[in-house]
Every structure is written in C-alpha cells, then in structure tokens.
Design a protein around this motif. Sequence first.
Motif, mmCIF file in Angstrom:
data_model
loop_
_atom_site.group_PDB
_atom_site.id
_atom_site.type_symbol
_atom_site.label_atom_id
_atom_site.label_comp_id
_atom_site.label_asym_id
_atom_site.label_seq_id
_atom_site.Cartn_x
_atom_site.Cartn_y
_atom_site.Cartn_z
ATOM 1 N N THR A 58 0.816 -1.215 0.000
ATOM 2 C CA THR A 58 0.000 0.000 0.000
ATOM 3 C C THR A 58 0.855 1.272 0.000
ATOM 4 O O THR A 58 0.509 2.255 -0.665
ATOM 5 N N GLY A 118 0.894 4.125 -2.835
ATOM 6 C CA GLY A 118 0.701 5.515 -2.439
ATOM 7 C C GLY A 118 1.864 6.390 -2.840
ATOM 8 O O GLY A 118 1.688 7.540 -3.260
ATOM 9 N N LEU A 150 1.675 7.043 -6.676
ATOM 10 C CA LEU A 150 0.607 7.993 -6.961
ATOM 11 C C LEU A 150 1.007 9.404 -6.527
ATOM 12 O O LEU A 150 0.699 10.389 -7.212
ATOM 13 N N THR A 208 -2.558 6.399 0.735
ATOM 14 C CA THR A 208 -2.518 7.271 -0.441
ATOM 15 C C THR A 208 -2.858 8.697 -0.028
ATOM 16 O O THR A 208 -2.167 9.651 -0.418
ATOM 17 N N THR A 250 0.029 10.185 1.888
ATOM 18 C CA THR A 250 1.090 10.672 1.004
ATOM 19 C C THR A 250 0.705 12.008 0.385
ATOM 20 O O THR A 250 1.505 12.952 0.345
#
Length: 454
Positions: A292, A296, A299, A353, A356
Amino acid sequence: MKDKTTRVKNSLGKNLTDNAKTRYLTFSALYVAQGIPEGITYFALPAWMAMNGKSAMEIASLVSVMLIPWSFKVLIAPLMDRFTVLSMGRKRPWVLFGQLGLILSFINLGLVTDPLNNLSGLMVAGFLVNFFGAFQDVATDGMAVEVIPRKEQARANGLMWGSKTIGNSLALITGTWLINNFGFSFTVFSLSIAVACIMIFPLYFKERPGEKLLPWTVGNASIESRKTQLRSWKHIFKSLYRVVILKSSLVLCLGIFILGIMYGLVDTLLPIFSIQELGWSNSYFSNILSITTVIGGFLGMFIGGYLVDYFGKIKMLTLYLVLATILIAVFAFITQLWSSIFVVFTFILFYYTLYTFLCIAIFASAMHLCWKKVAATQFTLYMALSNMGRAMGAGLLGILKTSFDWEMVFITISIIPFTLVILIQFINLKRHRIIVQSFDVSVFKMAAPPVVKN
C-alpha cells in the motif's frame, strides 16, 4: 534560436537553480538515500530480530534509541543557517557532509559483530545512521526551499516524498530477502552501495552558477547567497521569530501538530488492530503495508504534486482532509465488514494514499511560507511539530483504547481531519508571501557588512 533555447532549458544542467529536471532528479535521489537506511533500521532489522526470538523489550529499546537523533533536527537547522562554505552554496556543503556521513555510518552498521547478540553495538551504529539521516534530511529540505521555485514546490515534494516511500519499501522487501538468504552484514553492505551511488548527485550539481564544485576548485559565492546569508545567531532567531509569528505560519504550526496526532494514532493503531482484532500475522501485515505504501508513493510522485500545483495548496489540502474524514468515519461504521480482507486492504490503501498526498500538500505549503534567510530552521520547526504530534498521537491511542472500543476510536480519529478543514481556511499563502517579500526589501535597504569571499 528559440528551438535551441528550448532544448537547453529541457536538458539537464549543472545548476539546481537553472533547470527543473535537475532539481527533480537530485532531490528525488537524495530522498531515496534517506529511505533505504530507514527501511532497514526501522522495519527489516526489527523483523529479523523478532524472527530470531528477541524480546519485544530489546527490539523496542533499539528502535527508540535510533529515533532519538530526529529530535536533534531543531538544533541542527540553525547551525546550517548560520555556517556554511558560501562559495559552494548555502546548503550544498551540508548536504555533502550529511550524505557522506550517511554512507559511512550505514557501512559501519554492517560491521557490527554478532548483531543478534550485540544490542549495544546495534544501538550505537543505528543511532549514527539515523543521526546522519536526520542531518542529510535537514540539509536537503533547506536546499530545496532555497532553489525550488514556488510553482514547482508541490510537484517536487510529490517526487521527493514518493521517492523516499519507494526507497523505504523496496529496502524493506529487498533487505528482508537478503538477510534471510545472505546474512545481515552482506545486506547492509549491498544496500550501502546504492546509497553511495546517490552521492554523485550533490557532487555533480551545484546550487547556482559560478559556485565551486569542491573546496579546491574555482568559483565564488553568488550574489543571492550573500544577500540571504545571516551572520549572527541573533539575526537568525530574530528573523525566525519575525516570520513564524505571522498568522498563516502560526495556523500552519497548529495544523501540522494536530495532523501529526492523527498520523501517530493511525500508525500505532493499524498493527495492533490488524493483529489483535483481525487475527493477521505480523508478516502478513508487513506485506500489506509495503504494497500500500509503494502504491501511495507512486501515486504521490506522479499525481499528488501535479494536483496541488494545478488546483492550489489550500484547496487540495481541504479536499484531502474531507476525504480522510469520510474514509475513517465510514470504516468506523462498517464493523460487520472488518472480517473482509478486501475491505481492510482498501481502507489501508486509501488511507496511505491520502497520507502521502497530505504530506505533499503540507510540505509544499510549509516551503511556501519559509523565508529563505532561515529556510532550514523554519522548515525544520514545522517538521518538528509534526513529529511531536506523532509522539502524542501514539501515546493517546493507549488512553483511547482503554476507554473505548475500536469503532469509537476510529470515530474519534475522524474528528481530527474535520477540525483541520476549518482551521486551514485561515491560511493566506499569497498575503504571507507579500509580507515576507517586504522583509527582504527592508533588509536589502540596510547597509550590509563586508563579505569575505571563500
């Protein structure tokens, strides 16, 4: 002529102030260099010790000692603002020193004999790795604030934070495999080669044209560096107070601290919740976390910074906080679905995400509020408040869990980003920049002391 000029601008240059690609590449690489040792010292090493029967007390004491140097950042930053080899740039000499120390201290970690039965040796070596990691972090952030234009700050922060996350996760995955198959020392020595290779970037790229590449090469301090360099502790702390006391800066200080509480709560909560409530194994949780955070990170690198640049820092901060509020609150009310791995995985993925993206927007806003004269100290102050919030959040979790069930804990956490949605509306980045620019004008009108060239 126009085509030639365009080609020059689009190609890599040797000066950070002249070329966006050079800035993005250099700062991303320096953040990868921070992420690799952290992935080993904070995750791979403790997991390896746990696998070999070391107690929770031993592992916790090691990690706590390794975290101590990050509290020194507030003391390191004024030192960097006060002293430097100006002919090599305001922060680049410190970046070189920090990166060199990070390389040597990381190699030293691999030299610890019988690491599983030498806790004191690991503590000393791990402390040094994190000391120089924190040192390099302060210097890199200070240089970024000074050479990255405001219009690029969000995108640059996206690349930097994403690079660190990816470096951290890949070091965890690669390091765990290498430790299990080749041993601890071989792992550290192998990954230290990657950290050493990154030294090429601060060695090759200068801050501004005309500066020295190395102390023995030809060059002089730039005019801009001379103007912004403060030469007394009194001026540093007076300037810091002058800019931090502005309304937008005070609001951001409070917001960063409160957001840090949320980070600390969730980071501490997830492993306990997933293992004790959901029945996951620690290795399964680690795999989920790595996947994950890498997603993140990617992205954030390619989308997070762009969104903040395009729509604006405060607008995107508001959107991210609203989404975080909804995400955490909805998860709190679907307790009947917590047994679904897909649901929990989706929650963790979306949370990290958003985490971040929030970090990118917050860091870009903090850079925007910084005054170049005290950039390293001011930016580090913001980050120190975030770390303080994390520590408080971690401590609050025990109190919350003692008094409430997991559902109520999540609902309580969801109140934090909702509160911040209201708070950050009092930040006016444009007005803050106008006031800071007036500071510069008033300083430039004053007679400057004579400067001796380095």
